[in-house]
Structures are given as structure tokens and as C-alpha cells.
Write an enzyme that holds these catalytic residues in place. Structure first.
Site, mmCIF file in Angstrom:
data_model
loop_
_atom_site.group_PDB
_atom_site.id
_atom_site.type_symbol
_atom_site.label_atom_id
_atom_site.label_comp_id
_atom_site.label_asym_id
_atom_site.label_seq_id
_atom_site.Cartn_x
_atom_site.Cartn_y
_atom_site.Cartn_z
ATOM 1 N N LYS A 22 0.605 -1.405 -0.064
ATOM 2 C CA LYS A 22 -0.024 0.034 0.034
ATOM 3 C C LYS A 22 0.886 1.248 0.120
ATOM 4 C CE LYS A 22 -1.828 1.541 3.893
ATOM 5 N NZ LYS A 22 -1.635 3.029 4.341
ATOM 6 N N CYS A 118 -5.663 12.475 11.933
ATOM 7 C CA CYS A 118 -6.164 11.106 11.988
ATOM 8 C C CYS A 118 -6.098 10.689 13.484
ATOM 9 C CB CYS A 118 -5.657 10.436 10.699
ATOM 10 S SG CYS A 118 -3.992 9.788 11.322
ATOM 11 N N ASP A 306 4.475 0.722 11.998
ATOM 12 C CA ASP A 306 3.407 0.137 11.421
ATOM 13 C C ASP A 306 3.068 -1.464 11.876
ATOM 14 O OD1 ASP A 306 3.350 1.928 8.098
ATOM 15 O OD2 ASP A 306 2.730 2.529 10.323
ATOM 16 N N ARG A 398 -8.796 -0.300 4.198
ATOM 17 C CA ARG A 398 -7.946 0.704 3.743
ATOM 18 C C ARG A 398 -6.614 0.114 3.128
ATOM 19 N NH1 ARG A 398 -7.668 6.439 6.381
ATOM 20 N NH2 ARG A 398 -6.283 6.545 4.882
HETATM 21 C C1 EPZ Z 1 4.012 6.986 6.051
HETATM 22 O O1 EPZ Z 1 3.254 8.073 6.388
HETATM 23 C C2 EPZ Z 1 3.070 5.818 5.844
HETATM 24 N N1 EPZ Z 1 1.821 6.129 5.197
HETATM 25 C C3 EPZ Z 1 2.713 5.506 7.312
HETATM 26 O O2 EPZ Z 1 1.692 4.402 7.332
HETATM 27 C C4 EPZ Z 1 3.887 5.052 8.250
HETATM 28 O O3 EPZ Z 1 3.316 4.851 9.526
HETATM 29 C C5 EPZ Z 1 4.754 6.320 8.159
HETATM 30 O O4 EPZ Z 1 5.265 6.755 6.781
HETATM 31 C C6 EPZ Z 1 6.042 6.031 8.940
HETATM 32 O O5 EPZ Z 1 6.725 5.026 8.593
HETATM 33 C C7 EPZ Z 1 2.170 6.050 3.668
HETATM 34 O O6 EPZ Z 1 3.056 5.685 3.419
HETATM 35 C C8 EPZ Z 1 0.896 6.358 3.027
HETATM 36 P P1 EPZ Z 1 6.212 10.452 8.082
HETATM 37 P P2 EPZ Z 1 3.836 9.590 6.544
HETATM 38 O O7 EPZ Z 1 5.937 11.775 7.378
HETATM 39 O O8 EPZ Z 1 4.580 9.597 5.303
HETATM 40 C C9 EPZ Z 1 5.893 13.911 11.222
HETATM 41 C C10 EPZ Z 1 0.110 2.921 7.536
HETATM 42 O O9 EPZ Z 1 -0.482 2.389 8.673
HETATM 43 N N2 EPZ Z 1 5.831 14.826 10.179
HETATM 44 O O10 EPZ Z 1 7.344 9.553 7.949
HETATM 45 O O11 EPZ Z 1 2.669 10.529 6.849
HETATM 46 C C11 EPZ Z 1 4.611 12.912 11.640
HETATM 47 O O12 EPZ Z 1 3.658 13.650 12.502
HETATM 48 C C12 EPZ Z 1 0.316 4.258 7.681
HETATM 49 O O13 EPZ Z 1 0.203 2.293 6.683
HETATM 50 C C13 EPZ Z 1 5.946 15.944 10.540
HETATM 51 O O14 EPZ Z 1 6.193 16.519 11.743
HETATM 52 O O15 EPZ Z 1 4.815 9.478 8.054
HETATM 53 C C14 EPZ Z 1 5.067 11.618 12.238
HETATM 54 O O16 EPZ Z 1 5.125 11.952 13.717
HETATM 55 C C15 EPZ Z 1 0.253 5.040 8.856
HETATM 56 N N3 EPZ Z 1 5.647 17.024 9.442
HETATM 57 C C16 EPZ Z 1 6.639 11.790 11.668
HETATM 58 O O17 EPZ Z 1 6.830 12.755 11.093
HETATM 59 C C17 EPZ Z 1 5.524 16.496 8.141
HETATM 60 O O18 EPZ Z 1 5.590 17.360 7.346
HETATM 61 C C18 EPZ Z 1 6.704 10.501 10.564
HETATM 62 O O19 EPZ Z 1 5.803 10.948 9.677
HETATM 63 C C19 EPZ Z 1 5.376 15.099 7.909
HETATM 64 C C20 EPZ Z 1 5.571 14.199 8.932
#
Ligand code: EPZ
Length: 418
Positions: A22, A118, A306, A398
Site C-alpha cells: 500500500k 487522524c 506500522d 484501507r
Molecule cells: C508514512 O506516513 C506511511 N503512510 C505510514 O503508514 C507510516 O506509519 C509512516 O510513513 C512512518 O513510517 C504512507 O506511506 C501512505 P512520516 P507519513 O511523514 O509519510 C511527522 C500505515 O499504517 N511529520 O514519515 O505520513 C509525523 O507527524 C500508515 O500504513 C511532521 O512533523 O509519515 C510523524 O510524527 C500509517 N511533518 C513523523 O513525522 C511533516 O511534514 C513521521 O511521519 C510530515 C511528518
């Protein structure tokens, strides 16, 4: 609203085929917007998030053919002129923010609704915006939208924190930016490597995907091409934890062990016999009760957030006490209250959960709150005494392709009811 009913106690035995990832297919579908020709994507999982992304791409003007039987998409974005990703779509799936980089790179303008939070956290997008500005875009955030414009030029993007999505947006935008882009402190997830491989197949010039420094040399245009999505390491891990929890033996086929070493190491630590045979991963628990393990979630190649909820379910029935430190998201313990309803013994202190294994969980009605929490409740139901009914399973659909069918195929007593 559909529910899933699980009757616990059956050890899982058999083979399960893993679907495409995904978290790779979502950025790859968005990346197809960059191409000046048709892009064929194979091994696409049949997930609600994939359908949502296809809907968004159609709204932007892309032509999409979906052969569900063959798990194949054909995307032609040559005539796609749209550059607005509306709130009603983005709020259902925050990964829609991944059209920001492609739209900006292709059209010099993008308006993407702020995704909003979320269940697992506020999910800011400041790092995505930081990356676009580093490539020369003017970005404003107003009335709930990210409004970006400008001809992108190569630059240096230094991420103050690791972000999978922001790295993906930066990578996609940089492919068409004039000049060379250096991305530092990039996320290293296998899904980013898969996205880069797809972009290179379309003519992009990328070095270092999977490392902390990625170098992208901008090209005039990307042409059409084809790519097959890598196996889903989180779906794989979920089924392998199910084997460890139920004392059974599961062979995950069409898998890729090299993308989930941290998870396989933890399964071995929990007492499972883990073996890799080509694209198959075998977890054999030989009827034993798992031992509790300590988990700290980190960016790849560390232990994946995850898989945190799934290992919490394992610790609930393991021998001993295990701690779980969630260091990526601020609120990813929503499954705890539901596991407590099944008789688990879990103490929360800030970002740390201490789980003392109990002999037996007892089935009860529970409620899914987010994608991976739903999976942990199913896992707990597989070992709980009696019947567990899981509500709000739209979260599950999802990210897991027909999970109850795959688990039934392994001998689980599980069904979906309306
Ligand atoms: C990706 O989300 C995945 N989703 C998530 O999987 C996964 O948990 C996550 O990466 C971490 O591995 C997809 O790939 C569609 P991040 P993403 O940006 O990109 C903070 C699942 O269950 N952050 O690496 O949104 C954020 O709040 C989903 O399959 C900022 O502060 O994750 C978090 O604390 C859930 N500012 C941390 O960084 C930003 O601009 C990591 O988030 C972006 C993120």
C-alpha cells in the site's frame, strides 16, 4: 456497517500470498502524474486507499484503466490539467498530499487541501512545504489549502526530521526541477526505493534512494513505462505475527525478507523459528507460547511503527513482560483500550506501553480506530477464548486486501458480517 467475527483458538497453518505494498503504490500512482506517456503499474493491491487515489487522479484529468483481476493499473496523465486536490478527497486519505510534488513539477501550480489529523496523530505537512520551498516554489497555506506555485529548480533539501511522505514529495518534484537536487536526512523506507525505481523506469535520474542522501538530476520530461510494486512488508509482518501468536506455521509467499529484517529479528526473539526460502518467509512456532519482546519504533531500517500494534497484541499473550516505545506518532496507542477489553494487562506511561502477558484473552465486542489497530484486534481475536466482534472495519479495508479470506485460508475461524 460491516463487522468481522473471529473465534479464537485455531493455530494458523499454511501459505498466504502477499499483495503489493500500500505505502509504495500510493506514491507511485501519484508519481504517474509526472509522466508524458502511459504508465503501467503491476501488483497493485485491491485496497480502498488505492481506489481513493484513483478517484483523485481521475478528478485531476488522468485516464485510468484498472484490471482488478490482473491487479494492474494503466494511467495516462498526458491530458491531466487539474491541479487542485479537494478537501473531500484528501480528508478521507491523507496520502493524497503526495500529489503536491507531481502537480507542482508538472504544471507549476498545485492546490492541495491540508489533510487534517487522524486517529494516530495531527499529521502535519510542514516538511512537505519545506521541501517545495527549497525547490523554489512560493507556498501559502490559507483557507485549509496548501497553495504552491513556481517553476521548480534544483536545490538542497535538508530535512530537520525524517519523513516518508515529505521525502517522496521531494523526490517526485525534483525529477523535473531544472538542475540537481540533493535531499539530506531522507527517509530510507523500501517504499521510497520502489518509488525511485518506478521514476527511473520513466526516465528520471536518481541516485541514493534508500540512503539518507538522495541526488536527483532534473530531466526535461518523463515518458511512459511500467513498474511492478514491491510486496507489502507490513501485511507480511501481520501474518507472521499471527503465526507466532497462534503457535502455528505460516509461509508468506511473494514476500521480500530483505525489507523487514527488524521484524524478523523480533519474531525470532519471541521464540519463532524464522526461515527465508527465496521469496517465501516461514515462521514456525511449533505450538510454543511466544516470549514477550521490547519494541522501539524508529525510521527504517529500525523497527517499523506500522508493526507496533501487531506486536502489542503478541505481547498481550506472551510469556513475561514487554515494553513498547512508540517514537514516530504521538497517539498510536488507540488499540490499547480495546485490547484491555479482551483481558490484556497493559500500562501506558506517555509513549511507553508496558504489557504483561496473560495466559488467555477472552473474546468481546471491540472497535477498530485506525488501520493497524484493526489488525491488532484481529490478531488478538485469533487467540482469545470465544467470539470477538470487531466493528468499524472500514479502517481495515484501507490497507489489507481481503484479510479475512487470507486468514480463513490459514485455518482461522473468521468471517465478515453485514
Ligand atoms: C508514512 O506516513 C506511511 N503512510 C505510514 O503508514 C507510516 O506509519 C509512516 O510513513 C512512518 O513510517 C504512507 O506511506 C501512505 P512520516 P507519513 O511523514 O509519510 C511527522 C500505515 O499504517 N511529520 O514519515 O505520513 C509525523 O507527524 C500508515 O500504513 C511532521 O512533523 O509519515 C510523524 O510524527 C500509517 N511533518 C513523523 O513525522 C511533516 O511534514 C513521521 O511521519 C510530515 C511528518
Amino acid at each position: 456497517m460491516q463487522k468481522i467475527v473471529v473465534n479464537g483458538g485455531a493455530p494458523l497453518e499454511g501459505e498466504v500470498a502477499i499483495s503489493g505494498a500500500k505505502n509504495a503504490v500510493l506514491p507511485i500512482l501519484c508519481g504517474a502524474l509526472l509522466a508524458d506517456g502511459p504508465v503501467e503499474i503491476a501488483n497493485v493491491p485491491d485496497l480502498d486507499d488505492v481506489s481513493t487515489t484513483a478517484r483523485l487522479l481521475r478528478e485531476l484529468g488522468a485516464r485510468i484503466e484498472h484490471d482488478a483481476e490482473a491487479s494492474r493499473f494503466l494511467i495516462d496523465a498526458r491530458e491531466a490539467r487539474g491541479h487542485v486536490a479537494p478537501y473531500d478527497l484528501v480528508r478521507t486519505m491523507r496520502a493524497s498530499v503526495l500529489v503536491l510534488g507531481p502537480l507542482l513539477a508538472r504544471h507549476g501550480a498545485a492546490e492541495v487541501s491540508l489533510p487534517g489529523g487522524c486517529a494516530i496523530g495531527s499529521r502535519p505537512v510542514d516538511l512537505h512545504i519545506h521541501a517545495m520551498q527549497a525547490l523554489g516554489a512560493e507556498v501559502e497555506v490559507e483557507h485549509g489549502y496548501i497553495k504552491a506555485r513556481g517553476r521548480l529548480r534544483g536545490g538542497r533539501i535538508e530535512f530537520p526530521a525524517v519523513s516518508v511522505g515529505a521525502t517522496e514529495n521531494a523526490l517526485m518534484a525534483a525529477t523535473l526541477a531544472a538542475g540537481t537536487t540533493v535531499i539530506d536526512n531522507a527517509a530510507r523506507e523500501p517504499e521510497i526505493v520502489d518509488l525511485a525505481e518506478c521514476l527511473v523506469a520513466l526516465g528520471a535520474d536518481i541516485e541514493g534512494a534508500g540512503e539518507s542522501r538522495i541526488v536527483v538530476r532534473g530531466v526535461e520530461r518523463l515518458q511512459g513505462g511500467r513498474h511492478s510494486v514491491l510486496p507489502d512488508r507490513i501485511e507480511t509482518g501481520t501474518f507472521l505475527v499471527a503465526a507466532a501468536m497462534t503457535g502455528g506455521r505460516v509461509v508468506a509467499t511473494r514476500a521480500r525478507a530483505g525489507t523487514q529484517q527488524a521484524v524478523l529479528d523480533k519474531l525470532a526473539e519471541a521464540g519463532a523459528d524464522v526461515a527465508v526460502e527465496g521469496d517465501a518467509i516461514v515462521v514456525d512456532m511449533r505450538g510454543r507460547r511466544p516470549r514477550a519482546v521490547d519494541i522501539v519504533t524508529e525510521p527504517y531500517p529500525g523497527f517499523p511503527t506500522d508493526m507496533q500494534a501487531q506486536f502489542m497484541a503478541l505481547n498481550c499473550i506472551a510469556e513475561g513482560t514487554g515494553t513498547i516505545d512508540e517514537r514516530i506518532f504521538e497517539n498510536r496507542f488507540m488499540h490499547v483500550n480495546e485490547l484491555l477489553r479482551l483481558g490484556a494487562d497493559i500500562q501506558i506511561e506517555g509513549h511507553r506501553a508496558t504489557v504483561s502477558g496473560v495466559e488467555r484473552l477472552s473474546g468481546a465486542p471491540v472497535m477498530a480506530t485506525d488501520l493497524r489497530a484493526s489488525a491488532s484486534l484481529i490478531l488478538a481475536g485469533l487467540v482469545a477464548e470465544g467470539e470477538t466482534v470487531i466493528d468499524r472495519i472500514y479502517h481495515l479495508d484501507r490497507g489489507y486486501e481481503r484479510i479475512e479470506r487470507k486468514l480463513s485460508g490459514l485455518g482461522a475461524r473468521i468471517q465478515r458480517i453485514d
